[in-house]
Design a protein around this motif. Structure first.
Motif, short mmCIF file in Angstrom:
data_model
loop_
_atom_site.label_atom_id
_atom_site.label_comp_id
_atom_site.label_asym_id
_atom_site.label_seq_id
_atom_site.Cartn_x
_atom_site.Cartn_y
_atom_site.Cartn_z
N TYR A 1 -41.13 12.50 17.68
CA TYR A 1 -41.95 13.59 17.18
C TYR A 1 -41.48 14.04 15.80
O TYR A 1 -40.29 14.07 15.52
CB TYR A 1 -41.91 14.78 18.15
CG TYR A 1 -42.38 14.44 19.54
CD1 TYR A 1 -43.73 14.30 19.82
CD2 TYR A 1 -41.47 14.22 20.57
CE1 TYR A 1 -44.18 13.98 21.09
CE2 TYR A 1 -41.90 13.89 21.85
CZ TYR A 1 -43.26 13.77 22.10
OH TYR A 1 -43.69 13.43 23.36
N ASP B 1 -42.47 17.18 14.35
CA ASP B 1 -42.35 18.64 14.33
C ASP B 1 -42.64 19.23 12.96
O ASP B 1 -42.18 20.34 12.64
CB ASP B 1 -40.96 19.10 14.81
CG ASP B 1 -40.77 18.88 16.31
OD1 ASP B 1 -41.77 18.93 17.04
OD2 ASP B 1 -39.64 18.65 16.75
N LYS C 1 -43.95 22.79 12.42
CA LYS C 1 -43.04 23.93 12.53
C LYS C 1 -42.34 24.24 11.20
O LYS C 1 -41.59 25.23 11.12
CB LYS C 1 -41.99 23.67 13.61
CG LYS C 1 -42.59 23.46 15.00
CD LYS C 1 -41.52 23.12 16.02
CE LYS C 1 -42.13 22.87 17.40
NZ LYS C 1 -41.09 22.50 18.39
N TYR D 1 -48.22 13.90 14.13
CA TYR D 1 -47.58 14.12 15.42
C TYR D 1 -46.30 13.31 15.59
O TYR D 1 -45.27 13.83 16.01
CB TYR D 1 -48.58 13.76 16.52
CG TYR D 1 -48.19 14.17 17.92
CD1 TYR D 1 -47.39 15.28 18.16
CD2 TYR D 1 -48.67 13.45 19.02
CE1 TYR D 1 -47.07 15.66 19.46
CE2 TYR D 1 -48.36 13.82 20.32
CZ TYR D 1 -47.56 14.92 20.54
OH TYR D 1 -47.24 15.29 21.82
N TRP E 1 -52.25 16.48 23.59
CA TRP E 1 -50.86 16.94 23.55
C TRP E 1 -50.54 17.62 22.22
O TRP E 1 -49.93 18.69 22.19
CB TRP E 1 -49.92 15.77 23.75
CG TRP E 1 -49.91 15.21 25.15
CD1 TRP E 1 -50.53 15.72 26.25
CD2 TRP E 1 -49.25 14.01 25.58
NE1 TRP E 1 -50.30 14.94 27.34
CE2 TRP E 1 -49.52 13.88 26.97
CE3 TRP E 1 -48.47 13.05 24.95
CZ2 TRP E 1 -49.01 12.80 27.72
CZ3 TRP E 1 -47.98 11.99 25.68
CH2 TRP E 1 -48.24 11.87 27.05
N TYR E 2 -50.98 16.99 21.14
CA TYR E 2 -50.69 17.58 19.82
C TYR E 2 -51.45 18.88 19.64
O TYR E 2 -50.92 19.85 19.09
CB TYR E 2 -51.04 16.59 18.72
CG TYR E 2 -50.42 16.91 17.38
CD1 TYR E 2 -49.22 17.58 17.27
CD2 TYR E 2 -51.05 16.50 16.20
CE1 TYR E 2 -48.65 17.85 16.04
CE2 TYR E 2 -50.49 16.77 14.96
CZ TYR E 2 -49.28 17.44 14.88
OH TYR E 2 -48.72 17.71 13.66
N GLU F 1 -49.59 21.70 21.09
CA GLU F 1 -48.47 22.15 20.26
C GLU F 1 -48.96 22.95 19.05
O GLU F 1 -48.36 23.97 18.69
CB GLU F 1 -47.65 20.95 19.79
CG GLU F 1 -46.90 20.25 20.93
CD GLU F 1 -45.79 19.37 20.41
OE1 GLU F 1 -45.30 19.61 19.29
OE2 GLU F 1 -45.40 18.44 21.15
N GLN G 1 -49.86 26.40 20.12
CA GLN G 1 -48.68 27.24 20.33
C GLN G 1 -48.15 27.81 19.02
O GLN G 1 -47.52 28.86 19.01
CB GLN G 1 -47.60 26.42 21.04
CG GLN G 1 -47.94 26.10 22.49
CD GLN G 1 -47.00 25.09 23.12
OE1 GLN G 1 -46.14 24.50 22.45
NE2 GLN G 1 -47.14 24.87 24.41
N GLN G 2 -48.43 27.10 17.91
CA GLN G 2 -48.03 27.59 16.58
C GLN G 2 -49.10 28.49 15.95
O GLN G 2 -48.94 28.95 14.83
CB GLN G 2 -47.77 26.41 15.65
CG GLN G 2 -46.53 25.60 15.99
CD GLN G 2 -45.24 26.37 15.81
OE1 GLN G 2 -44.50 26.57 16.77
NE2 GLN G 2 -44.98 26.83 14.60
#
Length: 233
Positions: free
Chosen positions: A42, A44, A47, A71, A102-103, A106, A109-110
């Motif tokens: 990954y 990330d 983030k 991703y 899935w991505y 994520e 969530q951000q």
């Protein structure tokens, strides 16, 4: 109860296998086994601040990209390359959809699900689409759309010329190969919107750069990009 028992019986006779490692899946695993999912490389990057994002830097001084997202890291002969081969050449569309879901989870969530108005996949030329039977970027867009709760439109962009493969070209050759081949099919569908353009793999960024340029020229408020994987430079 009976349906679950029947599914277990069918699974014993015709077991589903992980599309990354080819080992048999267990109940609850979704096309990619838990072990492979834990070991996927990954990035990330979602983030990181944009100034620290190596993907964002590839577009600096070329086109304004609000968010540059990818991703997974693309590593030769690794799980990601195998997954992408399954998607593009073995017709395993579920790979793109699963990774997109899935991505998308994520990114949600951000808080990035609040940023985008429309998801637009990089199009294939109709000749290549007819040969392959589907666009792998559509699969990724569909998965992202489901998790982000943002609509996607496979017809927003069109490819007007059938270009040669980008694989063996350097960055300049890749840009020359795609610089004028994309058009916005319906400007009204993108005007004033923050569009997320998606593709399978980011290498030099030439293809996505060309798509971003035509979308901004058509009146998009902002454009971001996202890919399943990115190759290191």
């Amino acid at each position: 109860m009976l349906a679950a028992l029947f599914a277990d019986f069918v699974g014993l006779i015709f077991p589903q296998v992980c599309l990354a490692c080819s080992e048999a899946l267990t109940r609850g695993e979704d096309h990619i086994c838990t072990a492979c999912r834990a070991q996927l490389p990954y990035t990330d990057y979602h983030k990181l601040p944009e100034a620290a994002n190596p993907i964002a830097r590839r577009f600096w001084g070329k086109v304004p990209v609000t968010h540059a997202l990818s991703y997974l890291r693309f590593l030769r002969h690794g799980r990601v390359q195998h997954l992408l081969h399954q998607l593009k050449y073995q017709g395993q569309r579920d790979v793109g959809q699963v990774l997109g879901r899935w991505y998308g989870t994520e990114l949600t969530q951000q808080g990035l699900n609040q940023e985008f108005d429309l998801i637009v996949p990089v199009p294939l030329h109709p000749r290549k689409l007819a040969k392959r039977g589907f666009n792998q970027s559509d699969c990724f867009a569909e998965g992202l759309s489901a998790s982000l709760q943002v609509p996607w439109d496979a017809a927003a962009l069109c490819r007007t010329e059938h270009t040669s493969s980008q694989t063996q070209k350097n960055r300049t050759q890749r840009w020359q190969n795609v610089a004028t081949v994309f058009e916005v099919a319906n400007k009204a569908s993108v005007v004033g919107k923050h569009v997320l353009v998606v593709d399978d793999v980011l290498t030099t960024g030439a293809t996505l750069e060309a798509c971003v340029a035509v979308l901004l020229a058509a009146g998009c408020r902002q454009v971001s990009i996202a890919t399943i994987a990115c190759a290191e430079q």
